[in-house]
Design a protein around this motif. Structure first.
Motif, PDB file in Angstrom:
ATOM      1  N   THR A   1       3.883   3.800   6.316  1.00  0.00           N
ATOM      2  CA  THR A   1       2.753   2.873   6.382  1.00  0.00           C
ATOM      3  C   THR A   1       3.169   1.446   6.007  1.00  0.00           C
ATOM      4  OG1 THR A   1       0.410   2.621   5.803  1.00  0.00           O
ATOM      5  CG2 THR A   1       1.910   3.339   4.045  1.00  0.00           C
TER       6      THR A   1
ATOM      7  N   PRO B   1       2.502  -2.468   3.768  1.00  0.00           N
ATOM      8  CA  PRO B   1       2.901  -2.935   2.441  1.00  0.00           C
ATOM      9  C   PRO B   1       2.149  -2.220   1.319  1.00  0.00           C
ATOM     10  CG  PRO B   1       2.441  -4.799   3.899  1.00  0.00           C
ATOM     11  CD  PRO B   1       1.962  -3.567   4.607  1.00  0.00           C
ATOM     12  N   ALA B   2       2.841  -1.964   0.219  1.00  0.00           N
ATOM     13  CA  ALA B   2       2.273  -1.226  -0.912  1.00  0.00           C
ATOM     14  C   ALA B   2       1.211  -2.036  -1.642  1.00  0.00           C
ATOM     15  CB  ALA B   2       3.383  -0.824  -1.883  1.00  0.00           C
TER      16      ALA B   2
ATOM     17  N   HIS C   1      -1.221  -3.635   0.118  1.00  0.00           N
ATOM     18  CA  HIS C   1      -2.362  -3.760   1.032  1.00  0.00           C
ATOM     19  C   HIS C   1      -3.308  -2.592   0.812  1.00  0.00           C
ATOM     20  CE1 HIS C   1      -1.292  -6.822   4.371  1.00  0.00           C
ATOM     21  NE2 HIS C   1      -0.687  -7.143   3.257  1.00  0.00           N
TER      22      HIS C   1
ATOM     23  N   ALA D   1      -3.295   0.164   3.414  1.00  0.00           N
ATOM     24  CA  ALA D   1      -2.138   1.062   3.351  1.00  0.00           C
ATOM     25  C   ALA D   1      -2.307   2.060   2.213  1.00  0.00           C
ATOM     26  CB  ALA D   1      -0.854   0.248   3.169  1.00  0.00           C
ATOM     27  N   ILE D   2      -2.746   1.576   1.069  1.00  0.00           N
ATOM     28  CA  ILE D   2      -2.884   2.446  -0.105  1.00  0.00           C
ATOM     29  C   ILE D   2      -3.960   3.513   0.141  1.00  0.00           C
ATOM     30  CG2 ILE D   2      -3.538   2.492  -2.553  1.00  0.00           C
ATOM     31  CD1 ILE D   2      -2.515  -0.502  -2.593  1.00  0.00           C
TER      32      ILE D   2
ATOM     33  N   ALA E   1      -2.794   6.120   2.618  1.00  0.00           N
ATOM     34  CA  ALA E   1      -1.745   6.977   2.055  1.00  0.00           C
ATOM     35  C   ALA E   1      -2.336   7.960   1.048  1.00  0.00           C
ATOM     36  CB  ALA E   1      -0.673   6.108   1.393  1.00  0.00           C
TER      37      ALA E   1
ATOM     38  N   PHE F   1       6.240   2.982   2.075  1.00  0.00           N
ATOM     39  CA  PHE F   1       5.538   1.709   2.255  1.00  0.00           C
ATOM     40  C   PHE F   1       6.518   0.649   2.734  1.00  0.00           C
ATOM     41  CE2 PHE F   1       2.836   3.902  -0.828  1.00  0.00           C
ATOM     42  CZ  PHE F   1       1.566   3.644  -0.339  1.00  0.00           C
TER      43      PHE F   1
ATOM     44  N   GLU G   1       6.175  -2.479   6.070  1.00  0.00           N
ATOM     45  CA  GLU G   1       5.391  -3.564   6.662  1.00  0.00           C
ATOM     46  C   GLU G   1       4.693  -3.055   7.919  1.00  0.00           C
ATOM     47  OE1 GLU G   1       8.677  -6.426   7.136  1.00  0.00           O
ATOM     48  OE2 GLU G   1       8.795  -5.742   9.209  1.00  0.00           O
ATOM     49  N   TRP G   2       3.755  -3.867   8.438  1.00  0.00           N
ATOM     50  CA  TRP G   2       3.008  -3.492   9.640  1.00  0.00           C
ATOM     51  C   TRP G   2       3.799  -3.910  10.868  1.00  0.00           C
ATOM     52  CZ3 TRP G   2      -0.555  -0.395   7.987  1.00  0.00           C
ATOM     53  CH2 TRP G   2      -1.317  -0.665   6.861  1.00  0.00           C
TER      54      TRP G   2
ATOM     55  N   GLY H   1       0.519   4.600   9.337  1.00  0.00           N
ATOM     56  CA  GLY H   1      -0.593   3.771   8.880  1.00  0.00           C
ATOM     57  C   GLY H   1      -1.071   2.777   9.899  1.00  0.00           C
TER      58      GLY H   1
END
Lengths: 327, 327
Positions: free
Chosen positions: B184, B186-187, B189, B192-193, B196, B211, B213-214, B239
């Motif tokens: 997914t 960034p950790a 964002h 993302a969190i 996840a 984690f 980047e997009w 993600g």
């Protein structure tokens, strides 16, 4: 104290310049002499014109609004154009309304009735294709952006697609490539035709342009056709970034190095395609924000009673990257 | 004959329903009883309310306008949300103005001052991230869409990201996959969190979520990490569609079949990625138009003096395609 609202057109009249010039002066954009800029600023100060709309809007009870009418539901073209329009109009404190017709003539008619009823000050018409379109029938100033009005007495601002496509091929020629193929979109799309004609006028291609669709899949398929019919090809000029990305993917799968063996150019400079491509694409930036800015300046002049006529073509700009230069 | 303009809120009051319901009834959307729909239509006829704004706007000299304030310069999220907002508001003949703050707090403040000065009737606030944001400070009805207001007494409409991510993993489990990895963005964002966490709550993953980047590039790189650390992986939940496309590209380059050997799911259902991917991606549709419609209905109610409070979460919808089902 109530007094009539001061508009950017009043400032322009006092300064003896067009509304577009007044906007540029107050916006600190464009190429103006210091003297002109100072004269506009003096006029604005004298009339009490301020970039804060609050006083004006409250005292006049009126909303100054310009509409951007578009058929581009994805926003891919209309959002950058709108950003350019806003850059110019916000200096004159005009609001920009985006109206998405979803390419439906009935919806367009309904929007136009509503915009006229609401008393908008002017309309910028744009779309996702470059075919000339019938003019809209409204008693308001109108400027066409990206797609021209079929009435030559209207004002239209276009991307110079022919020059953009020629620039990409000239770049390939300057890099020493001489056996160039062209892969592009549908044969009934003006943008595909204009770009293909400009390419063919700039160099002798290895074969006729391949017309298909605006997709990565077509780029991959057409690559196979080019390699089979012209195995010595050393460059492929593409009508869009999506096509060019498909070409690069297919060449990589076949073990053909880009650009050492075959250089590739895209068109549109759409970041999500041009930068994600492997390698990143040399492309042609349509400069849509600048297109929006110029359209807004012409519209301001028309609102001030000084309409322009005819077609203004703006240059597209070549952006060289690894797909022709290597890494 | 001049008379005060009839607004949709007047129709709603006479029919004894909320403005949102009146909009649905006149717009022929939503789940309403025939009796309610008929009552609203009778009220509209009785008051002379017509979907053609001309008479109203001219007689009142006033423009009814709602603003969509966004930080999403690409239009990727704001354009579909705006389309949904327009669907609802155009039934009440309100115009929608798109204001792009370009993620700049000063620009946002300037827009808000201008919108208040212009007398807009309400504001929908949206953005490209899902983090809760500080409320805007305006004396107007406001609804937050996609990103919640940090003030729980405000009205916010969100995508249920957790349920969407869980639906994708449940789909993989139902297909018999049991060794699932998650790649997914960034950790830091929230989207993302949240995704996840929902994935990890639905199944035991082969390892901790990756984690990054997009981007497609991250999808390709993370695929190598997953295959090295968990060679027996039989599914990768991603993600975003961009990440999933990179995963599919890398697996194909390595000669690993999707989905026979490894099934892949995306997230967002962004056509330019999900459909161009090889194979096309099973993904989660955020239903942004519906998000826009619901936000507009809540805003209409607030404009009519019946504000909502708290967070409304709308379901995301799994769209199965070849990347899990095969062809």
């Amino acid at each position: 104290m109530k007094r009539p609202a001061v508009r950017i057109t009043d400032v322009a009249a006092l300064a003896g310049v067009s509304a577009g010039t007044a906007s540029k002066a107050l916006n600190n954009t464009g190429q103006l002499s210091q003297e002109t800029r100072a004269r506009v600023q003096r006029a604005a100060a004298q009339l009490g014109f301020t970039p804060d709309a609050r006083g004006r809007a409250l005292s006049s009870g009126r909303t100054y609004t310009v509409a951007l009418l578009t058929t581009d539901s994805s926003g891919r073209f209309s959002i950058p154009i709108m950003r350019g329009v806003e850059d110019v109009l916000s200096a004159g404190e005009l609001a920009t309304v985006l109206c998405d017709t979803r390419d439906d003539p009935l919806r367009e008619q309904s929007y136009l009735r509503s915009l006229v009823a609401r008393g908008v000050d002017g309309i910028v018409v744009t779309g996702r294709r470059t075919e000339p379109r019938p003019p809209i029938d409204v008693p308001l100033p109108v400027v066409y952006a990206m797609a021209a009005s079929s009435d030559p007495s209207d004002a239209s601002v276009l991307v110079d697609d022919a020059a953009g496509a020629a620039a990409a091929v000239t770049h390939l020629l300057e890099l020493g490539r001489s056996r160039i193929a062209h892969i592009t979109g549908p044969a009934d799309h003006r943008s595909a035709i204009e770009r293909a004609q400009a390419v063919a006028a700039t160099t002798t291609l290895v074969g006729p342009p391949l017309f298909g669709e605006w997709s990565e899949q077509w780029g991959r398929q057409a690559t196979d056709v080019v390699l089979r019919t012209h195995p010595a090809v050393d460059a492929i000029s593409c009508g869009s970034d999506q096509i060019a990305r498909g070409v690069c993917d297919r060449l990589r799968e076949l073990g053909r190095d880009v650009p050492t063996e075959i250089a590739v150019t895209g068109y549109d400079d759409w970041p999500v395609m041009a930068l994600a491509s492997r390698p990143p694409l040399t492309s042609v930036d349509l400069r849509l924000e600048e297109l929006g800015r110029r359209a807004a300046q012409l519209l301001l002049d028309a609102i001030a009673g000084r309409p322009h006529h005819g077609v203004l073509e703006l240059p597209a700009v070549l952006i060289p990257r690894e797909s022709t230069l290597g890494s």
